[in-house]
Write an enzyme that holds these catalytic residues in place. Structure first.
Site, PDB file in Angstrom:
ATOM      1  N   LYS A  73       0.807  -1.168   0.076  1.00  0.00           N
ATOM      2  CA  LYS A  73      -0.087   0.114   0.067  1.00  0.00           C
ATOM      3  C   LYS A  73       0.935   1.288   0.093  1.00  0.00           C
ATOM      4  O   LYS A  73       1.734   1.438   0.924  1.00  0.00           O
ATOM      5  CB  LYS A  73      -0.962   0.087   1.292  1.00  0.00           C
ATOM      6  N   ILE A  74       0.756   2.129  -0.961  1.00  0.00           N
ATOM      7  CA  ILE A  74       1.209   3.325  -1.097  1.00  0.00           C
ATOM      8  C   ILE A  74       0.159   4.441  -1.115  1.00  0.00           C
ATOM      9  O   ILE A  74      -0.642   4.282  -2.144  1.00  0.00           O
ATOM     10  CB  ILE A  74       2.182   3.406  -2.144  1.00  0.00           C
TER      11      ILE A  74
END
Length: 367
Positions: free
Chosen positions: A139-140
């Site tokens: 997750k970014i």
């Protein structure tokens, strides 16, 4: 057919918005897979902070990390990686049955790095290697600094869950970052058919922020628009999804084996108790989407008698009308969505610090 099975048949992937050691070891996660058609899991710093601060499920592992002399931050990542790796193993059947589309478990880079592109890239790479499972998603956040990090992480052959998307403008930038990442991956010889991504569009937080302004306005027109902005915003994101992945650029990549980046509806637990608990599930049901549900929302969905089918693609005109009406009342969409992004990063940083403090105390006790 159950309501969750109907959603799955429609093309909605149900992912649980929660993960803990207890949920894994008790068999609860496996049970939700069997009974509620759950095919993935998302996590974030807040979820891990709450999991580690409750009970003693992590006590033995924390003691071992303390004995080994790990720093607090290293211990936190070790705990998160353990849970994500074990959850990935549980979802192998769903991963294989969907050819990599589902069976996914997300782990987030430190929110402290939300405005540091290079540090995000490096930590994303380390996390993917540490989990060591093909069905992990990194997750970014969709900050300005996060966009090039998304591209480079994908170019390295790592699948990505893009989080904290609020505005349509930023969503278009996210899709561009995804397509660029897949293009660069292909140039580097990566098998792009193995690259997957979701774009996490937050829903209920939009309603919470805009409803506050509508309540302050107090006019009949404002009251009529309450709790409509989040759904309208998400529907317009889906409209953009259909447009962007029918572009010549996207079609070329898809013909070469690439996958679409699916819209993911996040923050789908209602904040207003007056609203139906499944509002952001039933009203955003559409093919090629993911809905990440807190357990309460998942249970409420399971109790529904049926799903009305696609509630998105035939409602674009209505969604545009809602957004136009909000603008007519003087509500700035750009200001609201930017404030929500800033607040989202800030809240995750606060949870990250709380998580560090929780683990630090536990390490201190073992030492």
């Amino acid at each position: 057919m159950s309501a969750t099975a109907e959603l799955s048949t429609l093309g909605v992937s149900i992912w649980l918005d929660d993960l803990s050691r207890e949920r894994i070891t008790s068999g609860n996660l496996a049970q939700l897979i069997d009974t509620h058609n759950v095919v993935g899991v998302t996590t974030n710093p807040t979820i891990f902070q709450q999991a580690i601060s409750k009970g003693d499920a992590y006590a033995e592992r924390i003691a071992a990390l303390g004995d080994a002399g790990h720093s607090t931050e290293d211990a936190v990542f070790a705990l998160m990686v353990d849970d994500v790796r074990d959850a990935c193993d549980i979802f192998v059947p769903q991963f294989e049955a969907s050819a990599g589309v589902d069976g996914r478990v997300s782990i987030e880079v430190s929110p402290v790095l939300a405005h540091d592109t290079q540090a995000t890239i490096e930590q994303a790479t380390v996390l993917a290697e540490s989990v060591g499972r093909a069905n992990v998603l990194i997750k970014i956040p969709a900050t300005k600094a996060g966009l090039p990090a998304i591209t480079e992480t994908l170019a390295r052959g790592i699948s990505v869950n893009v989080t904290l998307i609020f505005s349509l403008e930023r969503y278009r930038e996210v899709v561009d970052a995804y397509l660029a990442g897949v293009e660069q991956a292909a140039e580097r010889g990566v098998d792009i058919s193995t690259l997957h991504s979701v774009a996490s569009f937050f829903v209920s937080r939009v309603d919470t922020a805009i409803d506050q302004q509508l309540d302050a306005n107090g006019s009949p027109e404002a009251k009529d628009l309450r709790s409509k902005a989040g759904i309208a915003n998400a529907r317009l994101a889906y409209e953009a999804f259909e447009e962007l992945f029918h572009s010549d650029r996207a079609k070329k990549l898809l013909a070469d084996g690439a996958n679409v980046q699916r819209p993911l509806w996040a923050s789908t637990g209602v904040k207003d108790p007056a609203l139906p608990p499944t509002l952001y599930v039933t009203e955003l049901a559409a093919p090629h989407t993911v809905n990440t549900m807190p357990e309460k929302t998942l249970e409420a969905t399971g109790e529904l008698h049926s799903i009305e089918g696609d509630r998105v693609s035939a409602f674009y005109a209505e969604a545009h009308s809602v957004m136009d009406a909000l603008a007519d009342l003087g509500i700035s969409y750009a200001e609201v969505t930017q404030a929500l992004e800033d607040e989202g990063v800030s809240k995750f940083i606060d949870s990250w610090h709380e998580l560090l403090e929780t683990v630090e105390k536990a390490l201190g006790a073992t030492r």
